[in-house]
Design a protein around this motif. Sequence first.
Motif, PDB file in Angstrom:
ATOM      1  N   PRO A 243       0.837  -1.201   0.000  1.00 28.28           N
ATOM      2  CA  PRO A 243       0.000   0.000   0.000  1.00 28.28           C
ATOM      3  C   PRO A 243       0.872   1.252   0.000  1.00 28.28           C
ATOM      4  CG  PRO A 243       0.085  -0.924   2.196  1.00 28.28           C
ATOM      5  CD  PRO A 243       0.825  -1.890   1.313  1.00 28.28           C
ATOM      6  N   MET A 244       0.250   2.402  -0.068  1.00 31.39           N
ATOM      7  CA  MET A 244       1.012   3.651  -0.150  1.00 31.39           C
ATOM      8  C   MET A 244       1.456   4.067   1.243  1.00 31.39           C
ATOM      9  SD  MET A 244      -1.111   5.739  -3.047  1.00 31.39           S
ATOM     10  CE  MET A 244      -1.555   4.979  -4.614  1.00 31.39           C
ATOM     11  N   THR A 245       2.502   3.417   1.715  1.00 31.63           N
ATOM     12  CA  THR A 245       2.959   3.615   3.086  1.00 31.63           C
ATOM     13  C   THR A 245       4.475   3.593   3.151  1.00 31.63           C
ATOM     14  OG1 THR A 245       2.903   1.225   3.533  1.00 31.63           O
ATOM     15  CG2 THR A 245       0.916   2.494   4.101  1.00 31.63           C
ATOM     16  N   LEU A 246       4.990   4.069   4.270  1.00 35.40           N
ATOM     17  CA  LEU A 246       6.369   3.842   4.670  1.00 35.40           C
ATOM     18  C   LEU A 246       6.315   2.999   5.929  1.00 35.40           C
ATOM     19  CD1 LEU A 246       9.420   4.856   4.063  1.00 35.40           C
ATOM     20  CD2 LEU A 246       9.076   6.127   6.194  1.00 35.40           C
ATOM     21  N   THR A 247       6.980   1.845   5.902  1.00 40.95           N
ATOM     22  CA  THR A 247       7.010   0.967   7.072  1.00 40.95           C
ATOM     23  C   THR A 247       8.357   1.138   7.767  1.00 40.95           C
ATOM     24  OG1 THR A 247       5.587  -0.660   5.998  1.00 40.95           O
ATOM     25  CG2 THR A 247       6.864  -1.408   7.889  1.00 40.95           C
ATOM     26  N   ILE A 248       8.307   1.362   9.072  1.00 37.87           N
ATOM     27  CA  ILE A 248       9.531   1.451   9.867  1.00 37.87           C
ATOM     28  C   ILE A 248       9.629   0.211  10.747  1.00 37.87           C
ATOM     29  CG2 ILE A 248      10.773   2.751  11.634  1.00 37.87           C
ATOM     30  CD1 ILE A 248       9.607   5.281  10.492  1.00 37.87           C
ATOM     31  N   LEU A 249      10.757  -0.487  10.641  1.00 42.70           N
ATOM     32  CA  LEU A 249      11.004  -1.708  11.387  1.00 42.70           C
ATOM     33  C   LEU A 249      12.101  -1.490  12.415  1.00 42.70           C
ATOM     34  CD1 LEU A 249      11.266  -4.214   8.376  1.00 42.70           C
ATOM     35  CD2 LEU A 249       9.221  -3.766   9.756  1.00 42.70           C
ATOM     36  N   ASP A 250      12.006  -2.195  13.529  1.00 43.44           N
ATOM     37  CA  ASP A 250      13.112  -2.285  14.477  1.00 43.44           C
ATOM     38  C   ASP A 250      14.183  -3.155  13.825  1.00 43.44           C
ATOM     39  OD1 ASP A 250      14.840  -3.367  16.519  1.00 43.44           O
ATOM     40  OD2 ASP A 250      13.394  -2.681  18.014  1.00 43.44           O
ATOM     41  N   ALA A 251      15.356  -2.601  13.562  1.00 48.08           N
ATOM     42  CA  ALA A 251      16.385  -3.333  12.836  1.00 48.08           C
ATOM     43  C   ALA A 251      16.886  -4.548  13.611  1.00 48.08           C
ATOM     44  CB  ALA A 251      17.556  -2.410  12.504  1.00 48.08           C
ATOM     45  N   ALA A 252      16.850  -4.487  14.928  1.00 46.57           N
ATOM     46  CA  ALA A 252      17.348  -5.604  15.733  1.00 46.57           C
ATOM     47  C   ALA A 252      16.431  -6.811  15.649  1.00 46.57           C
ATOM     48  CB  ALA A 252      17.522  -5.169  17.190  1.00 46.57           C
ATOM     49  N   THR A 253      15.128  -6.586  15.660  1.00 44.46           N
ATOM     50  CA  THR A 253      14.162  -7.677  15.760  1.00 44.46           C
ATOM     51  C   THR A 253      13.305  -7.860  14.521  1.00 44.46           C
ATOM     52  OG1 THR A 253      12.438  -6.236  16.685  1.00 44.46           O
ATOM     53  CG2 THR A 253      13.997  -7.247  18.250  1.00 44.46           C
TER      54      THR A 253
END
Length: 530
Positions: A243-253
């Motif tokens: 979808p038209m989004t930016l997803t931010i992930l925790d890089a560690a997990t």
Amino acid sequence: MNSSDRPAPSSCQKYSFAGVMLIATLAMAPLTAWAEGDAAHGRALYDDHCADCHMASRLGGTGPALIPQTLRRMYGPKLDTVIRDGRTATQMPGFGEVLSDGDITDIAAYLSQPLAETPAWGMEEILETRAFRDDYTPAANPVFDADPMNVTLAVEIADSHVSVLDGDSFARLARFETPFAVHGGPKFSPDGRLVYVVSRDGWVQKYDLWGLTEMGRIRAGLNARNIAISKDGKWLAVANYLPMTLTILDAATLRPERVIEVRGRDGTPSRVSAVYQAPPRDSFVLALKDIPEVWEISTSENPPHRGWVHDTRVEGPPEITRKFPIRKIAVEHILDDFFFDLDYEHLIGASRETEKARVLDLVIGQEVAEIDLPGMPHLGSGITWDWNGTRVMATPHLKEGMISVIDMTTWQTVKRIKTEGPGFFMRSHANSRYAWADVFFGPNRDVMHVIDKETLEIVKTLRPAPGKTVAHTEFTRDGRHALVSIWEDDGAVIVYDADSLEEVTRLPMKKPSGKYNVWNKITFAEGTSH
């Protein structure tokens, strides 16, 4: 959900951890090529023969998503071939003995149909795809003897693998499977120990380079463009078309922390063309496909307040204290390809609406100059170097056979270097007197130009594999060697002496595309793209 919490796999899922999403490779095709097929009949056939692995939704399961957004660039003649014959070194079987040629054409026609509605893909859906080795501890020391800062990754797209190369001996240290259709350059942790890749299907994979072990993967979107890692290495940003989004992930997990719906000031939704790290600014910068805005998202513990807002269209757990405030900068035209100066104070953006590139001052948030760049420059592949007391940037062009060299003080064109066709990639190194530029499009796609950075003249034109596509140069850490791809299924990475321009060795590979040296990427070296 941890991997230990998951139910037992089905018969279509009984594969190694590295194959959480098995690579059923399809070649990309213009969607209109299949208009003569019977899409309704194709859907029935798809449900019978394909849905177990690709899911009834076509959003992918153990096989990749089969939707227009991920098939748009496929070539028609290959699509029916892969359905009929399958693909070696993958879990994609051939259906030639089960389906007629007409049946295969009908399936392709169905796959060209857009989805009836955009599926939800928020925090819950993303988290459900997470498969991660929570009990795994990254290696404290490399399990190999090579210089870990001189390791180079070579992405092999023919069978979805990455080769890990010793940058001194050029021995292959490992070769690991990736998700289908890796897109955008891999991103390394600031210490170079870990690497992250993303596929067009939105799968983000984490790999321990020192331990030569995959740590996990998660599907951050349904159709993704690229990823960026924050300055401190704590956060990953995934640019999504669907979808038209930016997803931010925790890089560690690899757990999702924020899903940011991308809408302009007037409410218009937009795809994210790309996301970049801006290290001196401690932020992510977004190129947006559908609205005339540039977004900057702070990754700092203490972000600036003026001009930054906490968007209400952000999904994420309330206990997370990092808010990732957004700064929305209005620009005259949609800018979907970026280049940054070394200080990340200026952003140079290309627009399909005009043959002028725009210079955006990120400090004041305003456009400050215009650059004459016809022929659709590929700014994402631009490089810089010092020349005659000033700093210049150079960029290839996607529609014209030339390289533009721009003075970054005056923003005036210094020279246009004529090439044997439109190019895609350009590379150099601070220790090298040469810049290398391919001719990716047209009849001369087997050409690699070598340009003297002082005279701005082509000093040698290489044809290492006549008739085959030659592209994407990367340098070793010290700049002594240049690695070039023969971009074919039976291809190779060619290692050159970067001074004498003589070939040193060839490493056979399966359609190698980009190469990425750890040191060059984590130091944001001037001769490589950022």
